[in-house]
Motif scaffolding. Structure first.
Motif: not given
Length: 119
Positions: A79-98
């Motif tokens: 858990l302390p070492y996730p793959k990739g960027n898990i920050y909320p803004l990363f998800w918003h702009y790069n993954r999905s608005f959901r």
């Protein structure tokens, strides 16, 4: 009522204590919600320490391991070492608005063993 069925000389993979399994499952959900809530206040990246790398290179257990031990190991070594960027803004702009739905969708993909990407 503990019924053990055998298929090809293999005992059931069902938990022997469903109540304990439920308790651990609820704890997992609580821990993951807390983890997601705290993401903005944590470092965006953690270097994986050598002792963790060494542990992850060890052979997997050959015998059954209690769920509590598996989950504790997950919390410490994975858990302390996730793959990739898990920050909320990363998800918003790069993954999905959901954000939360995307995470859930991907979790479901992982659960079912499929390879998919949520847009």
């Amino acid at each position: 009522m503990k019924k053990i069925t055998k298929v090809n000389n293999i005992k059931s993979l069902d938990p022997q204590d469903w109540d304990k399994t439920r308790e651990i499952g609820y704890q997992m959900i609580d821990d993951m919600i807390e983890y997601l809530q705290d993401i903005p206040t944590t470092p965006s990246w953690n270097k994986i320490p050598d002792d963790v790398k060494t542990h992850l290179e060890e052979d997997i257990p050959k015998d059954p391991t209690p769920l509590e031990e598996v989950y504790d190991e997950f919390k410490h070594y994975i858990l302390p070492y996730p793959k990739g960027n898990i920050y909320p803004l990363f998800w918003h702009y790069n993954r999905s608005f959901r954000r939360n739905v995307s995470r859930n969708d991907e979790s479901q993909c992982n659960y079912w063993g499929t390879r998919c990407y949520v847009h």
